[in-house]
Design a protein around this motif. Structure first.
Motif, PDB file in Angstrom:
ATOM      1  N   UNK A   1       8.384 -21.797   8.494  1.00 48.32           N
ATOM      2  CA  UNK A   1       9.114 -22.965   8.425  1.00 48.32           C
ATOM      3  C   UNK A   1       9.632 -23.636   9.533  1.00 48.32           C
ATOM      4  N   UNK A   2       9.391 -22.907  10.699  1.00 45.05           N
ATOM      5  CA  UNK A   2       9.661 -23.428  12.135  1.00 45.05           C
ATOM      6  C   UNK A   2       8.854 -24.329  12.822  1.00 45.05           C
ATOM      7  N   UNK A   3       9.275 -24.921  13.778  1.00 39.19           N
ATOM      8  CA  UNK A   3       8.241 -25.796  14.568  1.00 39.19           C
ATOM      9  C   UNK A   3       7.145 -25.223  15.554  1.00 39.19           C
ATOM     10  N   UNK A   4       7.103 -23.800  15.551  1.00 42.75           N
ATOM     11  CA  UNK A   4       6.371 -22.998  16.388  1.00 42.75           C
ATOM     12  C   UNK A   4       4.698 -23.259  16.020  1.00 42.75           C
ATOM     13  N   UNK A   5       3.956 -23.540  16.926  1.00 44.79           N
ATOM     14  CA  UNK A   5       2.519 -23.409  16.557  1.00 44.79           C
ATOM     15  C   UNK A   5       2.108 -22.261  15.795  1.00 44.79           C
ATOM     16  N   UNK A   6       1.082 -22.531  14.888  1.00 47.66           N
ATOM     17  CA  UNK A   6       0.571 -21.420  13.894  1.00 47.66           C
ATOM     18  C   UNK A   6       0.146 -20.236  14.680  1.00 47.66           C
ATOM     19  N   UNK A   7      -0.592 -20.366  15.995  1.00 43.81           N
ATOM     20  CA  UNK A   7      -0.976 -19.041  16.783  1.00 43.81           C
ATOM     21  C   UNK A   7       0.270 -18.295  17.046  1.00 43.81           C
ATOM     22  N   UNK A   8       1.217 -18.833  17.424  1.00 44.16           N
ATOM     23  CA  UNK A   8       2.497 -18.003  17.758  1.00 44.16           C
ATOM     24  C   UNK A   8       3.116 -17.572  16.845  1.00 44.16           C
ATOM     25  N   UNK A   9       3.551 -18.108  15.548  1.00 44.74           N
ATOM     26  CA  UNK A   9       3.892 -17.663  14.460  1.00 44.74           C
ATOM     27  C   UNK A   9       3.073 -16.447  13.769  1.00 44.74           C
ATOM     28  N   UNK A  10       1.892 -16.795  13.907  1.00 45.53           N
ATOM     29  CA  UNK A  10       1.015 -15.638  13.415  1.00 45.53           C
ATOM     30  C   UNK A  10       1.080 -14.263  14.269  1.00 45.53           C
ATOM     31  N   UNK A  11       1.168 -14.436  15.690  1.00 48.29           N
ATOM     32  CA  UNK A  11       1.226 -13.184  16.671  1.00 48.29           C
ATOM     33  C   UNK A  11       2.596 -12.783  16.168  1.00 48.29           C
ATOM     34  N   UNK A  12       3.708 -13.462  16.176  1.00 48.29           N
ATOM     35  CA  UNK A  12       4.987 -12.899  16.094  1.00 48.29           C
ATOM     36  C   UNK A  12       5.386 -12.112  14.716  1.00 48.29           C
TER      37      UNK A  12
ATOM     38  N   UNK B   1      -1.896  -7.977   6.851  1.00 54.86           N
ATOM     39  CA  UNK B   1      -0.674  -8.185   7.278  1.00 54.86           C
ATOM     40  C   UNK B   1       0.103  -9.203   6.244  1.00 54.86           C
ATOM     41  N   UNK B   2       1.110  -8.974   5.876  1.00 56.65           N
ATOM     42  CA  UNK B   2       1.778  -9.906   5.285  1.00 56.65           C
ATOM     43  C   UNK B   2       2.570 -10.739   6.099  1.00 56.65           C
ATOM     44  N   UNK B   3       2.611 -12.037   5.945  1.00 54.51           N
ATOM     45  CA  UNK B   3       3.341 -12.919   6.847  1.00 54.51           C
ATOM     46  C   UNK B   3       4.165 -13.717   5.587  1.00 54.51           C
ATOM     47  N   UNK B   4       5.445 -13.658   5.931  1.00 51.69           N
ATOM     48  CA  UNK B   4       6.194 -14.367   4.652  1.00 51.69           C
ATOM     49  C   UNK B   4       6.478 -15.902   4.904  1.00 51.69           C
ATOM     50  N   UNK B   5       6.563 -16.547   3.826  1.00 43.69           N
ATOM     51  CA  UNK B   5       6.269 -17.882   4.005  1.00 43.69           C
ATOM     52  C   UNK B   5       7.591 -18.559   4.753  1.00 43.69           C
ATOM     53  N   UNK B   6       8.563 -17.831   4.749  1.00 42.18           N
ATOM     54  CA  UNK B   6       9.896 -18.175   5.575  1.00 42.18           C
ATOM     55  C   UNK B   6       9.486 -18.139   7.353  1.00 42.18           C
ATOM     56  N   UNK B   7       8.422 -17.501   7.621  1.00 41.48           N
ATOM     57  CA  UNK B   7       7.888 -17.384   9.090  1.00 41.48           C
ATOM     58  C   UNK B   7       7.246 -18.593   9.608  1.00 41.48           C
TER      59      UNK B   7
END
Length: 98
Positions: free
Chosen positions: A56-67, A48-54
Motif C-alpha cells: 500500500x505504500x509508495x515504495x517501488x515493487x522490488x523494494x517492497x518484495x525485498x523488504x 513467501x507470503x507477502x501481505x497486501x498491506x505491504x
C-alpha cells in the motif's frame, strides 16, 4: 496445485478474493517445496507470503518484495538479505488467478 506455481519467471503472484484459499494453497506448496528441497531436487522453490498491506505504500515493487521477503524469512535465520536489486526482487512477477 503445483501448476499454479510453475512459471517462466522466478516470482508468481497469486491474486484471489478473501476466503478463496490463497493462504492454504501457499502452505500446501511450502510443504511440498520443503520435501523437494530436503530430497535435493533442483525444482524446489521457496514460497513467501507477502501481505497486501505491504503493497500500500509508495515504495517501488522490488523494494517492497525485498523488504517483505526479508521480514518473513528473518525468523527462519535468513543470512543473506535480499536487496531491491537482487535477482528475485527485481524480476517482474507473473500474475495467476486462483
Amino acid at each position: 496445485m503445483d501448476e499454479i506455481f510453475t512459471a517462466d519467471c522466478s516470482i508468481c503472484v497469486l491474486v484471489a478474493g478473501p476466503g478463496s484459499g490463497k493462504s492454504s494453497l501457499l502452505r500446501m506448496h511450502l510443504t511440498r517445496s520443503a520435501g523437494r528441497w530436503l530430497a535435493k531436487q533442483s525444482d524446489a522453490s521457496v514460497p513467501v507470503m507477502i501481505r497486501a498491506a505491504a503493497l500500500t505504500g509508495t515504495a517501488p515493487l522490488p523494494t517492497v518484495l525485498a523488504n517483505a521477503t526479508n521480514a518473513e524469512l528473518a525468523m527462519f535465520g535468513l543470512q543473506d538479505e535480499l536487496t531491491p536489486t537482487s535477482s528475485v526482487a527485481s524480476h517482474a512477477p507473473k500474475y495467476r488467478g486462483w
